[in-house]
Write a protein that holds these residues in place. Structure first.
Motif, mmCIF file in Angstrom:
data_model
loop_
_atom_site.group_PDB
_atom_site.id
_atom_site.type_symbol
_atom_site.label_atom_id
_atom_site.label_comp_id
_atom_site.label_asym_id
_atom_site.label_seq_id
_atom_site.Cartn_x
_atom_site.Cartn_y
_atom_site.Cartn_z
ATOM 1 N N SER A 102 0.450 -1.327 -0.290
ATOM 2 C CA SER A 102 0.152 -0.187 -0.021
ATOM 3 C C SER A 102 0.795 0.947 -0.367
ATOM 4 O O SER A 102 0.162 2.204 -1.005
ATOM 5 N N GLU A 160 -8.722 9.229 -7.835
ATOM 6 C CA GLU A 160 -9.435 9.082 -6.823
ATOM 7 C C GLU A 160 -9.738 7.220 -6.935
ATOM 8 O O GLU A 160 -9.907 6.299 -6.069
ATOM 9 N N HIS A 161 -9.914 6.843 -8.236
ATOM 10 C CA HIS A 161 -10.675 5.901 -8.779
ATOM 11 C C HIS A 161 -9.494 4.647 -8.458
ATOM 12 O O HIS A 161 -9.744 3.590 -8.234
ATOM 13 N N ARG A 162 -8.632 5.187 -8.805
ATOM 14 C CA ARG A 162 -6.865 4.307 -9.231
ATOM 15 C C ARG A 162 -6.684 3.934 -7.639
ATOM 16 O O ARG A 162 -5.939 3.231 -7.534
ATOM 17 N N ALA A 163 -6.946 5.486 -6.963
ATOM 18 C CA ALA A 163 -6.027 5.415 -5.732
ATOM 19 C C ALA A 163 -6.957 4.193 -4.552
ATOM 20 O O ALA A 163 -6.681 3.407 -3.946
ATOM 21 N N GLN A 164 -8.410 3.926 -4.482
ATOM 22 C CA GLN A 164 -9.042 2.975 -3.993
ATOM 23 C C GLN A 164 -8.560 1.719 -4.328
ATOM 24 O O GLN A 164 -8.756 0.236 -4.074
ATOM 25 N N ARG A 165 -8.496 1.526 -5.543
ATOM 26 C CA ARG A 165 -7.909 0.098 -6.640
ATOM 27 C C ARG A 165 -6.393 -0.145 -5.892
ATOM 28 O O ARG A 165 -5.930 -1.175 -6.336
ATOM 29 N N GLY A 166 -5.593 0.733 -5.680
ATOM 30 C CA GLY A 166 -4.672 0.414 -5.022
ATOM 31 C C GLY A 166 -3.392 0.343 -6.131
ATOM 32 O O GLY A 166 -2.251 0.216 -6.448
ATOM 33 N N GLU A 208 0.812 4.305 -2.602
ATOM 34 C CA GLU A 208 -0.103 5.851 -1.696
ATOM 35 C C GLU A 208 0.350 7.393 -2.640
ATOM 36 O O GLU A 208 0.959 7.141 -3.609
ATOM 37 N N SER A 209 -1.033 7.641 -2.146
ATOM 38 C CA SER A 209 -0.743 8.343 -3.598
ATOM 39 C C SER A 209 -1.662 9.762 -3.063
ATOM 40 O O SER A 209 -2.156 10.261 -1.840
ATOM 41 N N SER A 253 -10.819 12.405 -10.678
ATOM 42 C CA SER A 253 -12.029 11.315 -10.288
ATOM 43 C C SER A 253 -11.474 9.908 -10.913
ATOM 44 O O SER A 253 -11.232 9.287 -10.158
#
Length: 299
Positions: A25, A288-294, A29-30, A285
Motif C-alpha cells: 500500500s 481517486e478510482h485508481r487510488a481505491q484500487r491500490g 500511496e497517492s 475522479s
C-alpha cells in the motif's frame, strides 16, 4: 519415498502477509492535488458567526433588489461596447443573488455556522456581492468608469474567495453546492461583466476595435480557465463566465456590432474555460478510482 517437508504454521503465513500489505500500500500511496477535507469538529459558535451569515443574506438581498430595480434601465447603459450582453445580466444577476441567498441560509445551519471554511469564504462573498450591487447602480447611472472600478474590486474579491475555498476543501456535496458554487458562479459572471464595462470605458464600440477586444478577451478567459482548473473543477465559475461570454458574442453578432470571427473567439474561449473545469474533474475522479484500487497515481 520422498521426504515430506513440514507445512509452515498458519500464523506465520498471516504475519508475513500482514507485513507485506503495508509495503504494497505504501508503494501505491497517492496524494491527490488538493488539500484533504478537514473533518475536525467545528470550533465553538461565536456571536460573529451568526452576524456573518446575516450579513451575507443582507448582501444577497441587496444584489437581488438592485438587479431587479435597475434591470429595465441596464440595457445599453453599462455595456456600450462590442460585447453587448443585452438583457442577460438583468436575468443572471437576480439568479446569482438567489444562489447567494441560499448559501447564506446554508451557512446559518448548526453544522456550518462556525465551520472554518465558512468563516473565511463568507467574508469575501459578502464584500463581492455588495460591490456588485454598487457596480450595477453606477452602471445604470451612466457612470461606466466608476462601475468598472467597483466591479473589478468585486471580481478580485470573489476570485480570492475561490482561492480560499481551494485551501479548505469541501467536506460534503452540500458544501460544494451551497458553499463553493454560489461564490464561484459570482466570480465567473463578474469577470465577464467587468470586462464588458472596461470595453465601454475604453470606447471599443465599433469594428475597428476587434483586435484589442479579442486579445483582452483571450487574456481574461485564460485567467478564468486557470481558476476553473482548481479544486475538483470549478464548473460553476465556468458556467457564470461562459453564459456572459456566449450571450455577448451572439448578441453582438446579431446586432452586427461584432465581427463574426470575434464572436467565434469569445465562444471558443468560453468553451475552453468549461473544458478546463471538466478536465480537472475527470482527472481527479480517475485518480481517486485508481487510488481505491491500490494503483499508483501520477499528476
Amino acid at each position: 519415498m520422498s521426504e515430506q517437508h513440514p507445512t509452515p504454521p498458519l500464523n506465520s503465513l498471516m504475519e508475513s502477509g500482514q507485513q507485506a500489505a503495508p509495503a504494497h500500500s505504501a508503494e501505491h500511496e497517492s496524494v491527490l492535488p488538493y488539500p484533504a477535507p478537514d473533518h475536525r469538529p467545528n470550533p465553538e459558535v461565536e456571536p460573529f458567526d451568526m452576524i456573518r451569515g446575516c450579513l451575507l443574506a443582507a448582501a444577497s438581498l441587496l444584489l437581488l433588489v438592485t438587479s431587479l430595480v435597475f434591470s429595465s434601465s441596464m440595457n445599453g447603459r453599462d455595456r456600450i461596447s462590442l460585447l453587448d450582453s443585452s438583457a442577460v445580466p438583468a436575468v443572471i444577476w437576480p439568479a446569482a443573488a438567489v444562489f447567494l441567498l441560499a448559501s447564506a441560509m446554508f451557512s446559518l445551519r448548526k453544522d456550518q455556522c462556525s465551520a472554518r471554511r465558512q468563516r473565511v469564504a463568507s467574508l469575501y462573498a459578502i464584500s463581492a456581492a455588495a460591490l456588485c450591487s454598487c457596480a450595477i447602480v453606477l452602471a445604470a447611472g451612466f457612470l461606466p468608469a466608476a462601475a468598472a472600478i467597483v466591479a473589478t474590486l468585486a471580481s478580485l474579491l470573489s476570485l480570492f474567495g475561490v482561492h480560499q475555498l481551494n485551501r479548505l476543501t469541501a467536506r460534503t456535496k452540500a458544501e460544494r453546492w451551497l458553499g463553493d458554487a454560489p461564490l464561484s458562479f459570482l466570480a465567473g459572471f463578474s469577470m465577464a461583466y467587468t470586462m464588458h464595462l472596461w470595453f465601454a470605458v475604453a470606447g471599443w464600440n465599433d469594428l475597428s476595435h476587434s483586435l484589442p477586444v479579442s486579445l483582452a478577451t483571450a487574456a481574461v478567459s485564460l485567467a478564468a480557465a486557470g481558476f476553473a482548473h482548481t479544486g475538483r473543477g470549478r464548473h460553476a465559475l465556468a458556467s457564470g463566465f461562459g453564459i456572459a461570454m456566449i450571450a455577448a458574442a451572439i448578441n453582438g453578432w446579431l446586432s452586427e456590432a461584432t465581427a463574426l470571427w470575434v464572436s467565434a473567439i469569445c465562444i471558443l474561449m468560453s468553451l475552453l474555460v468549461f473544458l478546463m473545469a471538466e478536465n480537472r474533474r475527470f482527472r481527479i475522479s480517475h485518480a481517486e478510482h485508481r487510488a481505491q484500487r491500490g494503483k499508483p497515481v501520477e499528476f
